[in-house]
Design an enzyme around this catalytic site. Structure first.
Site, mmCIF file in Angstrom:
data_model
loop_
_atom_site.group_PDB
_atom_site.id
_atom_site.type_symbol
_atom_site.label_atom_id
_atom_site.label_comp_id
_atom_site.label_asym_id
_atom_site.label_seq_id
_atom_site.Cartn_x
_atom_site.Cartn_y
_atom_site.Cartn_z
ATOM 1 N N LYS A 79 -19.417 80.530 54.118
ATOM 2 C CA LYS A 79 -19.342 80.005 52.887
ATOM 3 C C LYS A 79 -20.977 79.921 53.048
ATOM 4 C CE LYS A 79 -19.146 74.529 51.838
ATOM 5 N NZ LYS A 79 -18.746 73.317 52.142
ATOM 6 N N SER A 154 -15.809 71.303 48.771
ATOM 7 C CA SER A 154 -16.933 72.451 48.323
ATOM 8 C C SER A 154 -17.138 73.785 49.008
ATOM 9 C CB SER A 154 -18.127 71.647 49.165
ATOM 10 O OG SER A 154 -18.465 71.989 50.175
ATOM 11 N N SER A 178 -14.986 68.855 52.548
ATOM 12 C CA SER A 178 -14.887 70.243 51.631
ATOM 13 C C SER A 178 -13.516 71.793 52.311
ATOM 14 C CB SER A 178 -16.232 70.400 52.081
ATOM 15 O OG SER A 178 -16.841 69.811 50.717
#
Ligand code: GLN
Length: 485
Positions: A79, A154, A178
């Protein structure tokens, strides 16, 4: 011929160790898959093609020399929240465009030391604020199971990349869900460790009392292996636990006999999609048939998790994000005075959700409102934690749905922030309590979209959570489904 990009990390490792494939073969297969599907999925902000091939060749050389590092030659995605030395890191925000960290986050360093090949940086909601990856400052990511739907967020880019065969596993971060929610929506295993189990050093901070890195993978064993590599004390993070990390893989026994599973009545309420509720109940039956005991428990303060989280997380975010002012990192919009430069930079660099959170957080912390909002939220946070403490006096783990719904359509919730916030209704309270929780596939809805089962354990008891998840996984086949991409 089977496809290399679909392998689990464990399957890939055994073929690498047997000399049947090289890391270069594997990495090339992943890069070819990225070429083939990335235009539709949009999981990556940056693919590090040349660098990945170089790392793969180096891993092959190390293996030939007898190196047995646990992730040697395994292609993994990160990420964009994780600082990566020499590689642009934006956290999904325009304000960090062009920012190249001079160091690696501790968990990234640990992956590299373990021999992982870093494929690239994945898309995410800006500063990890969101549940669909539609708040990315760049573009939305699509769910590989249905390209008209969101992958969750997310960490949606990381989840979509693994689900689409664009990485064998990935790292995400979980502040209020997330990692678990996108894992649920993309049919993967996603782990939020105990707060402090992994170092936050080098993570771009959202809410410091909640942020934790965690793995996304195709199986429980793969997720356990990744956590094993990244977990552990870090002198650079004062909130990381000094305790030794147990052997998670050794704990994977398909045995739940005598285990007590808490089923909170607050997690089976209206608003939960009927096929989600059915899949979770079926999963509980599977575990019961394997010898576990189901015990109804109550977490009476669950209903306050959402308001508490949306005071504490924005309050911490408003402080953390003050550092992005155009002086030191990324974007700068010039102005006649320094205040004008700050305002123009922040106005241009932050997206609407980030601005909303900064305003909410600043308000909750301001004189006259601090006691009424922020302090009150901290007090209720303690009550939420005590709910879990009490429940864990009776049971070993707590199980419920990860997300009340399966993957929703792109654009379906963007107009109403509250609706988006509700996507995390079942993942916020574990984060507020600091306890570990994991999501794993437990079914699909009428459209074939994945459903996730959430298993939570007391702080530092990840082993228990992995054991139950592994037992369930061995008894079912949900983890073997792949999207029809
Ligand atoms: N969806 C939640 C939020 O928007 C949680 C996000 C996260 O865990 N980073 O804050």
């Amino acid at each position: 011929m089977d496809t290399l990009y679909d392998l689990t990390v464990h399957a890939a490792l055994s073929r690498l160790n047997a000399g049947e494939i090289s890391s270069l073969d594997l990495t090339q297969a992943l890069l070819a898959r990225i070429q083939a599907v990335e235009n539709n999925v949009c999981a990556y902000l940056r693919v590090l093609e040349e660098d990945a091939l170089k790392q793969a060749r180096y891993a092959d050389q190390r293996r030939a020399e007898g190196d047995l590092s646990p992730l040697l030659g395994i292609p993994i995605a990160l990420k964009d929240t994780f600082s990566t030395k020499g590689v642009e890191t934006t956290c999904g925000s325009q304000i960090l465009r062009g920012y190249i960290p001079p160091f690696d986050a501790t968990v990234v360093r640990r992956l590299k030391d373990a021999g992982a090949v870093i494929l690239g940086k994945t898309n995410q909601d800006e500063f990890a604020m969101g549940s669909s990856t539609e708040n990315s400052g760049f573009f939305p990511t699509h769910n590989p199971w249905d390209l008209t739907r969101v992958p969750g967020g997310s960490s949606g880019g990381s989840a979509a990349a693994v689900a689409a065969g664009e990485a064998l596993a990935a790292l995400g971060t979980d502040t209020g869900g997330s990692v678990r929610q996108p894992a649920s929506l993309c049919g993967l295993v996603g782990v939020r460790p105990t707060y402090g189990r992994c170092s936050r050093y080098g993570l771009i901070a959202f809410a410091s009392s909640l942020d934790q890195p965690g793995p996304l993978a195709r199986t429980v064993a793969d997720a356990a292996l990744l956590l094993q590599v990244i977990a552990g004390h870090d002198p650079r993070d004062g909130t990381s636990w000094p305790d030794a990390v147990p052997d998670y893989l050794a704990a994977l026994r398909a045995d739940v006999r005598g285990l007590r599973i808490g089923v909170p009545k607050e997690y089976f309420v209206t608003g939960v999609q009927p096929d989600v509720e059915k899949a979770v109940r079926d999963a509980l039956n599977v575990l019961q048939n394997m010898g576990a005991e189901l015990v109804e428990v109550t977490l009476p303060h669950s209903e306050y998790a959402l308001p508490v989280y949306y005071l504490i997380a924005p309050a911490e975010a408003s402080a953390n994000l003050a550092r992005f002012d155009g002086m030191r990192y990324g974007l700068r919009k010039e102005g006649a005075t320094i205040e004008e430069m700050y305002a123009r930079t922040r106005g241009a660099g932050f997206g609407p959700e980030v601005i909303r959170r900064i305003m909410l957080g600043t308000y909750a912390l301001s004189a006259g409102y601090y006691d009424a909002y922020y302090l009150k939220a901290q007090q209720v946070r303690t009550l939420i934690k005590s709910d879990f403490d009490r429940a864990f006096e009776q049971v070993d783990v707590i199980i419920g749905p990860t997300s009340p719904v399966t993957a929703f359509r792109l654009g379906e919730r963007t107009a109403n922030p509250l609706e988006m916030y509700l996507a995390d209704i079942f993942t916020l309270s574990q984060a507020l309590a600091g306890i570990p929780a994991l999501s794993l596939p437990c079914g699909c809805d009428a459209q074939g979209l994945p459903i996730g089962l959430q298993i939570a354990a007391p702080a530092l008891h990840e082993v228990r959570m992995f054991q139950v998840a592994y037992a369930y996984e061995q008894a079912t086949t949900w983890h073997t489904r792949r999207p029809p991409l």
